[in-house]
Write a protein that holds these residues in place. Structure first.
Motif, PDB file in Angstrom:
ATOM      1  N   ALA A 213      35.795  53.566  44.843  1.00 49.17           N
ATOM      2  CA  ALA A 213      35.548  52.908  43.547  1.00 49.17           C
ATOM      3  C   ALA A 213      35.941  51.435  43.604  1.00 49.17           C
ATOM      4  N   ILE A 214      37.073  51.125  44.246  1.00 45.76           N
ATOM      5  CA  ILE A 214      37.524  49.738  44.386  1.00 45.76           C
ATOM      6  C   ILE A 214      36.541  48.948  45.243  1.00 45.76           C
ATOM      7  N   LEU A 215      36.081  49.559  46.338  1.00 43.13           N
ATOM      8  CA  LEU A 215      35.131  48.890  47.223  1.00 43.13           C
ATOM      9  C   LEU A 215      33.828  48.574  46.492  1.00 43.13           C
ATOM     10  N   LEU A 216      33.304  49.544  45.740  1.00 46.02           N
ATOM     11  CA  LEU A 216      32.049  49.335  45.003  1.00 46.02           C
ATOM     12  C   LEU A 216      32.216  48.290  43.903  1.00 46.02           C
ATOM     13  N   ALA A 217      33.386  48.286  43.250  1.00 48.46           N
ATOM     14  CA  ALA A 217      33.641  47.282  42.213  1.00 48.46           C
ATOM     15  C   ALA A 217      33.694  45.885  42.821  1.00 48.46           C
ATOM     16  N   ALA A 218      34.282  45.759  44.012  1.00 47.72           N
ATOM     17  CA  ALA A 218      34.351  44.454  44.682  1.00 47.72           C
ATOM     18  C   ALA A 218      32.956  43.975  45.066  1.00 47.72           C
ATOM     19  N   ARG A 219      32.130  44.882  45.572  1.00 45.06           N
ATOM     20  CA  ARG A 219      30.765  44.499  45.981  1.00 45.06           C
ATOM     21  C   ARG A 219      29.912  44.090  44.797  1.00 45.06           C
ATOM     22  N   ALA A 220      30.195  44.680  43.620  1.00 43.56           N
ATOM     23  CA  ALA A 220      29.403  44.375  42.421  1.00 43.56           C
ATOM     24  C   ALA A 220      30.043  43.269  41.580  1.00 43.56           C
ATOM     25  N   PHE A 221      31.129  42.651  42.086  1.00 42.29           N
ATOM     26  CA  PHE A 221      31.849  41.591  41.375  1.00 42.29           C
ATOM     27  C   PHE A 221      32.332  42.054  40.002  1.00 42.29           C
ATOM     28  N   ARG A 222      32.737  43.327  39.901  1.00 44.38           N
ATOM     29  CA  ARG A 222      33.319  43.844  38.655  1.00 44.38           C
ATOM     30  C   ARG A 222      34.837  43.733  38.788  1.00 44.38           C
ATOM     31  N   ALA A 223      35.337  42.516  38.607  1.00 45.75           N
ATOM     32  CA  ALA A 223      36.750  42.235  38.846  1.00 45.75           C
ATOM     33  C   ALA A 223      37.694  43.078  37.977  1.00 45.75           C
ATOM     34  N   PRO A 224      37.417  43.271  36.666  1.00 41.22           N
ATOM     35  CA  PRO A 224      38.343  44.095  35.869  1.00 41.22           C
ATOM     36  C   PRO A 224      38.468  45.520  36.401  1.00 41.22           C
TER      37      PRO A 224
END
Length: 258
Positions: A213-224
């Motif tokens: 989940a953290i990896l996918l959030a980083a790739r999608a620039f979903r910082a929060p």
């Protein structure tokens, strides 16, 4: 006396809380004044909002449960192997002499270095992640157990011989209590390593969990969402370490009283 000790504990706790609040306040100021782009650094307000949203309406509870399960299963497997092998090696002077150099050679090998081997044998599966967690977590407990069993006071050995204790009695009544502080310290260190490797393994093997989940959030620039996952991992590490420290304190109560 005891009142002074209680005051010292309260003062230490107050200082820790104050430092934490100062850091959070500094983080909020940096985010508010955009000293770092909000694309990369959300404030604690946006992070907490994302965390709450993920826990209440999102999939964070299931992801958290998956990661904690991997961490605990890998840690338990490493604990069983580490303590059993450590007792066998530490309880024998010859085994310590023959296997000591080999253990010191294997110990510095990072778990990430065995990932390609694990993937070759097990594929990108949950079993591979579990194997990597167990391998990386094994060493603190194995070496701590070897040290604890090998560092018995010679006078205790003489007493056990004078009492004609059997080998199992010596292990249970003398060696294990002597090694217990080292074993528990190794288990506490191993639990932290298990959490780190669970996250890394999920990222590498694309297994559902906080790591992915953290990896996918980083790739999608979903910082929060990224920071919410990191905060949740920090909470898991803190709670698990604190719980194990409380168990350690209770188990070793007899030693302090002695």
């Amino acid at each position: 006396g005891s009142r002074m000790k209680r005051f010292d504990k309260f003062a230490a706790a107050a200082q820790s809380i104050l430092m934490f609040l100062l850091l959070v306040g500094l983080w909020q100021l940096v985010a508010d004044y955009r000293l770092v782009s909000p694309v990369f650094l959300p404030g604690p307000d946006r992070t907490v909002a994302a965390l709450w949203r993920g826990l209440t309406t999102g999939d964070l509870p299931n992801l958290l449960w998956s990661t904690v399960q991997r961490m605990v299963y890998g840690w338990l497997l490493a604990s069983l192997l580490g303590v059993a092998l450590g007792a066998l090696i530490g309880g024998s002077r010859a085994a310590r002499a023959y296997l000591g150099p080999t253990l010191e050679f294997l110990r510095p090998i990072p778990a990430s270095a065995v990932v390609p081997v694990a993937i070759a044998f097990l594929g990108l599966t949950d079993g591979m992640v579990l194997g990597v967690i167990a391998f990386g977590t094994l060493w603190p407990m194995l070496l701590a157990t070897v040290h604890g069993f090998g560092d018995i006071d010679p006078r205790l050995v003489d007493v056990s011989r004078a009492l004609r204790l059997g080998r199992l009695e010596i292990v249970w009544k003398i060696a294990l209590p002597n090694a217990l502080p080292d074993i528990l310290a190794g288990m506490r260190l191993g639990l932290t390593i298990a959490l780190i490797l669970a996250v890394v393994g999920e990222m590498l093997a694309s297994q559902d969990g906080l790591g992915l989940a953290i990896l996918l959030a980083a790739r999608a620039f979903r910082a929060p969402d990224l920071f919410a996952g990191i905060v949740l991992l920090g909470l898991v590490g803190y709670v698990s370490s604190t719980a194990l420290r409380l168990v350690e304190r209770r188990v070793l109560r007899w030693r302090r009283s002695a």
